[in-house]
Design a protein around this motif. Sequence first.
Motif, PDB file in Angstrom:
ATOM      1  N   LEU A  55      44.196  40.949  52.449  1.00 44.65           N
ATOM      2  CA  LEU A  55      43.648  41.944  51.547  1.00 44.65           C
ATOM      3  C   LEU A  55      42.230  42.302  51.972  1.00 44.65           C
ATOM      4  O   LEU A  55      41.489  41.456  52.472  1.00 44.65           O
ATOM      5  CB  LEU A  55      43.629  41.426  50.106  1.00 44.65           C
ATOM      6  N   SER A  56      41.883  43.563  51.753  1.00 41.20           N
ATOM      7  CA  SER A  56      40.535  44.040  52.025  1.00 41.20           C
ATOM      8  C   SER A  56      39.964  44.679  50.768  1.00 41.20           C
ATOM      9  O   SER A  56      40.709  45.241  49.956  1.00 41.20           O
ATOM     10  CB  SER A  56      40.532  45.076  53.154  1.00 41.20           C
ATOM     11  N   CYS A  57      38.657  44.600  50.633  1.00 43.96           N
ATOM     12  CA  CYS A  57      37.971  45.253  49.519  1.00 43.96           C
ATOM     13  C   CYS A  57      36.721  45.918  50.085  1.00 43.96           C
ATOM     14  O   CYS A  57      35.794  45.226  50.516  1.00 43.96           O
ATOM     15  CB  CYS A  57      37.602  44.258  48.439  1.00 43.96           C
ATOM     16  N   ALA A  58      36.723  47.232  50.096  1.00 44.83           N
ATOM     17  CA  ALA A  58      35.584  47.991  50.593  1.00 44.83           C
ATOM     18  C   ALA A  58      34.656  48.329  49.436  1.00 44.83           C
ATOM     19  O   ALA A  58      35.087  48.912  48.439  1.00 44.83           O
ATOM     20  CB  ALA A  58      36.059  49.263  51.281  1.00 44.83           C
ATOM     21  N   ALA A  59      33.389  47.964  49.599  1.00 45.27           N
ATOM     22  CA  ALA A  59      32.407  48.169  48.532  1.00 45.27           C
ATOM     23  C   ALA A  59      31.451  49.300  48.889  1.00 45.27           C
ATOM     24  O   ALA A  59      31.066  49.451  50.050  1.00 45.27           O
ATOM     25  CB  ALA A  59      31.611  46.889  48.296  1.00 45.27           C
ATOM     26  N   SER A  60      31.078  50.072  47.889  1.00 40.21           N
ATOM     27  CA  SER A  60      30.083  51.118  48.073  1.00 40.21           C
ATOM     28  C   SER A  60      29.271  51.256  46.791  1.00 40.21           C
ATOM     29  O   SER A  60      29.700  50.803  45.719  1.00 40.21           O
ATOM     30  CB  SER A  60      30.755  52.456  48.427  1.00 40.21           C
ATOM     31  N   GLY A  61      28.086  51.856  46.926  1.00 41.49           N
ATOM     32  CA  GLY A  61      27.244  52.070  45.758  1.00 41.49           C
ATOM     33  C   GLY A  61      26.439  50.863  45.347  1.00 41.49           C
ATOM     34  O   GLY A  61      25.833  50.861  44.273  1.00 41.49           O
ATOM     35  N   LEU A  62      26.443  49.820  46.165  1.00 45.35           N
ATOM     36  CA  LEU A  62      25.635  48.636  45.891  1.00 45.35           C
ATOM     37  C   LEU A  62      25.106  48.080  47.204  1.00 45.35           C
ATOM     38  O   LEU A  62      25.597  48.422  48.280  1.00 45.35           O
ATOM     39  CB  LEU A  62      26.453  47.580  45.139  1.00 45.35           C
ATOM     40  N   SER A 115      23.486  41.706  48.851  1.00 41.31           N
ATOM     41  CA  SER A 115      22.849  41.050  47.708  1.00 41.31           C
ATOM     42  C   SER A 115      23.862  40.544  46.683  1.00 41.31           C
ATOM     43  O   SER A 115      23.469  39.939  45.677  1.00 41.31           O
ATOM     44  CB  SER A 115      21.888  42.019  47.011  1.00 41.31           C
ATOM     45  N   TYR A 116      25.133  40.783  46.911  1.00 41.18           N
ATOM     46  CA  TYR A 116      26.154  40.457  45.926  1.00 41.18           C
ATOM     47  C   TYR A 116      27.103  39.372  46.418  1.00 41.18           C
ATOM     48  O   TYR A 116      27.558  39.406  47.570  1.00 41.18           O
ATOM     49  CB  TYR A 116      26.974  41.699  45.561  1.00 41.18           C
ATOM     50  N   ALA A 117      27.391  38.438  45.533  1.00 44.53           N
ATOM     51  CA  ALA A 117      28.510  37.536  45.751  1.00 44.53           C
ATOM     52  C   ALA A 117      29.786  38.322  45.487  1.00 44.53           C
ATOM     53  O   ALA A 117      29.803  39.258  44.681  1.00 44.53           O
ATOM     54  CB  ALA A 117      28.425  36.334  44.818  1.00 44.53           C
ATOM     55  N   MET A 118      30.848  37.937  46.171  1.00 44.55           N
ATOM     56  CA  MET A 118      32.115  38.654  46.056  1.00 44.55           C
ATOM     57  C   MET A 118      33.235  37.674  45.732  1.00 44.55           C
ATOM     58  O   MET A 118      33.141  36.475  46.059  1.00 44.55           O
ATOM     59  CB  MET A 118      32.438  39.389  47.351  1.00 44.55           C
ATOM     60  N   GLY A 119      34.278  38.191  45.140  1.00 40.27           N
ATOM     61  CA  GLY A 119      35.383  37.301  44.812  1.00 40.27           C
ATOM     62  C   GLY A 119      36.695  38.034  44.652  1.00 40.27           C
ATOM     63  O   GLY A 119      36.749  39.274  44.672  1.00 40.27           O
ATOM     64  N   TRP A 120      37.734  37.238  44.527  1.00 38.60           N
ATOM     65  CA  TRP A 120      39.082  37.750  44.276  1.00 38.60           C
ATOM     66  C   TRP A 120      39.662  37.049  43.052  1.00 38.60           C
ATOM     67  O   TRP A 120      39.511  35.836  42.889  1.00 38.60           O
ATOM     68  CB  TRP A 120      39.995  37.501  45.477  1.00 38.60           C
ATOM     69  N   PHE A 121      40.325  37.833  42.234  1.00 33.22           N
ATOM     70  CA  PHE A 121      41.057  37.348  41.078  1.00 33.22           C
ATOM     71  C   PHE A 121      42.467  37.900  41.156  1.00 33.22           C
ATOM     72  O   PHE A 121      42.748  38.809  41.930  1.00 33.22           O
ATOM     73  CB  PHE A 121      40.375  37.829  39.781  1.00 33.22           C
ATOM     74  N   ARG A 122      43.344  37.362  40.344  1.00 36.89           N
ATOM     75  CA  ARG A 122      44.703  37.891  40.291  1.00 36.89           C
ATOM     76  C   ARG A 122      45.247  37.801  38.872  1.00 36.89           C
ATOM     77  O   ARG A 122      44.806  36.984  38.086  1.00 36.89           O
ATOM     78  CB  ARG A 122      45.620  37.154  41.266  1.00 36.89           C
ATOM     79  N   GLN A 123      46.215  38.671  38.608  1.00 32.11           N
ATOM     80  CA  GLN A 123      46.838  38.693  37.294  1.00 32.11           C
ATOM     81  C   GLN A 123      48.319  38.988  37.440  1.00 32.11           C
ATOM     82  O   GLN A 123      48.699  40.039  37.950  1.00 32.11           O
ATOM     83  CB  GLN A 123      46.187  39.742  36.400  1.00 32.11           C
ATOM     84  N   ALA A 124      49.118  38.030  37.020  1.00 28.88           N
ATOM     85  CA  ALA A 124      50.565  38.200  37.011  1.00 28.88           C
ATOM     86  C   ALA A 124      50.983  38.759  35.647  1.00 28.88           C
ATOM     87  O   ALA A 124      50.255  38.605  34.666  1.00 28.88           O
ATOM     88  CB  ALA A 124      51.248  36.866  37.275  1.00 28.88           C
ATOM     89  N   PRO A 125      52.146  39.388  35.575  1.00 30.02           N
ATOM     90  CA  PRO A 125      52.597  39.969  34.295  1.00 30.02           C
ATOM     91  C   PRO A 125      52.634  38.920  33.196  1.00 30.02           C
ATOM     92  O   PRO A 125      53.134  37.812  33.382  1.00 30.02           O
ATOM     93  CB  PRO A 125      54.000  40.478  34.634  1.00 30.02           C
ATOM     94  N   LYS A 141      30.565  46.193  57.553  1.00 30.55           N
ATOM     95  CA  LYS A 141      31.592  47.082  56.991  1.00 30.55           C
ATOM     96  C   LYS A 141      31.573  47.098  55.462  1.00 30.55           C
ATOM     97  O   LYS A 141      32.411  47.767  54.852  1.00 30.55           O
ATOM     98  CB  LYS A 141      32.979  46.664  57.485  1.00 30.55           C
ATOM     99  N   ASN A 142      30.663  46.336  54.854  1.00 29.35           N
ATOM    100  CA  ASN A 142      30.629  46.245  53.393  1.00 29.35           C
ATOM    101  C   ASN A 142      31.997  45.900  52.822  1.00 29.35           C
ATOM    102  O   ASN A 142      32.454  46.494  51.833  1.00 29.35           O
ATOM    103  CB  ASN A 142      30.109  47.546  52.763  1.00 29.35           C
ATOM    104  N   THR A 143      32.639  44.943  53.445  1.00 26.64           N
ATOM    105  CA  THR A 143      34.025  44.621  53.100  1.00 26.64           C
ATOM    106  C   THR A 143      34.196  43.112  52.949  1.00 26.64           C
ATOM    107  O   THR A 143      33.633  42.336  53.728  1.00 26.64           O
ATOM    108  CB  THR A 143      34.978  45.153  54.173  1.00 26.64           C
ATOM    109  N   VAL A 144      34.977  42.741  51.965  1.00 26.60           N
ATOM    110  CA  VAL A 144      35.361  41.350  51.779  1.00 26.60           C
ATOM    111  C   VAL A 144      36.872  41.254  51.979  1.00 26.60           C
ATOM    112  O   VAL A 144      37.610  42.185  51.638  1.00 26.60           O
ATOM    113  CB  VAL A 144      34.933  40.822  50.393  1.00 26.60           C
TER     114      VAL A 144
END
Length: 123
Positions: free
Chosen positions: A20-27, A31-41, A76-79
């Motif tokens: 998985l990739s997460c591209a960040a913009s506008g920050l 300076s930011y910690a990053m993370g991943w969460f998930r939610q099953a039905p 790449k501002n990506t996690v």
Amino acid sequence: QVRLVESGGGLVQAGGSLRLSCAASGLTFSSYAMGWFRQAPGTEREFVAAISWSGASTYYADSVKGRFTISRDGAKNTVYLQMNSLKPEDTAVYYCAAGASFGAVVRGMDCYWGQGTQVTVSS
């Protein structure tokens, strides 16, 4: 305006891998910690992994430790979330989060959130 855009989800067989990739913009990404969460039905959103602003510290939920790896690319501002040995119970919508502190990201508090990407693991 802060935007977090996840990509890389999909359908995979048990035992397979996805990144998985997460591209960040506008920050200021560095300076930011990053993370991943998930939610099953039918369940609450749960923490998966976090990485500090420098990348020096990472933290994982016990359920994914040893199988998932979080990393970040400042150029790449990506996690990223590399997911190996996937199991059917990993099926969920995966969300990217950005927070001002590592602790805030781990707790999922005061974070910016992406829209999510679906991961489905078939048995």
